[in-house]
Design a protein around this motif. Structure first.
Motif: not given
Length: 239
Positions: A68-76
């Protein structure tokens, strides 16, 4: 040198649920870690004020364990009236001894904006020069800068180096034709395949000289012992 195969790994999108955080300071923040199993973080960027948040520690560690360090984080957000935001992980603070996560920094992004970012370089395969010729692989560059739309920013760049032989050097310029979005200096070296280290004549001469010196010392020691024994024997005869 031969052109190396290049693969682009797409950046995944993962969801992270967060709650607004009022706790500030080492004591209160430490309590939410120990007693509630939550981790503190900050999200900032896009000319918006920085916001403190907290998130489930187990959920975050699961995301990180899957790259996940290189993922796009979808903040909910916990608040139902707030729309989800997209972000990249900007920094992770780890405990120096235990290695667990202490704090998370997130950078807001617009998926349609153009961004420059460093993308990890991963090598695949063992070079022929190492496998069959006894050479050594030297990797000088572990990431490469790219400029593109955020939603298309790769999570990693994978290069197959199995065809490289001794003396081959792979430069950034060798990849630009396949991936024109690269902005790193084309002259930078990524990997080298080095020849086995050979002993020079001078080093060999020094080694032989050292062995001869050790032999001479051993001989001198033997003569000395014989002289002592002879002397002791003579004294015994006189008595």
């Amino acid at each position: 040198m031969p052109q190396v195969p290049l693969q682009i790994q797409a950046r995944e999108q993962v969801a992270l649920k967060v709650q607004s955080r009022q706790e500030q300071g080492k004591g209160p923040v430490g309590q939410i870690r120990r007693l509630r199993g939550q981790l503190p973080g900050v999200i900032y960027g896009h000319n918006q004020p920085a916001e403190s948040f907290k998130t489930d520690a187990h959920g975050l560690e699961l995301i990180l364990s899957k790259g996940g360090q290189n993922a796009i984080i979808l903040i909910e957000h916990e608040e139902p009236d707030r729309a989800p935001e997209q972000a990249l992980i900007r920094d992770i603070q780890y405990h120096k001894v235990r290695g667990d996560v202490l704090h998370l920094d997130l950078l807001r992004i617009d998926p349609s904006e153009t961004l420059r970012a460093n993308v990890p370089i991963l090598t695949e395969g063992e070079p022929e020069g190492v496998r069959n010729e006894g050479g050594a692989l030297q990797q000088a560059l572990t990431s490469i800068e790219m400029e593109c739309v955020v939603s298309e920013m790769p999570s990693a760049m994978v290069i197959d180096i199995s065809s490289l032989v001794i003396g081959d050097s792979l430069h950034v310029s060798d990849l630009v034709e396949q991936e024109p979005r690269i902005t790193t200096d084309p002259d930078r070296t990524i990997v080298n395949v080095l020849a086995p280290r050979l002993i020079t004549e001078e080093e060999e001469a020094e080694e032989v000289e050292g062995e001869e010196g050790e032999g001479e010392e051993g001989e001198e020691g033997g003569e000395g012992e014989e002289g002592v024994e002879g002397g002791e024997g003579g004294e015994g005869g006189e008595e």
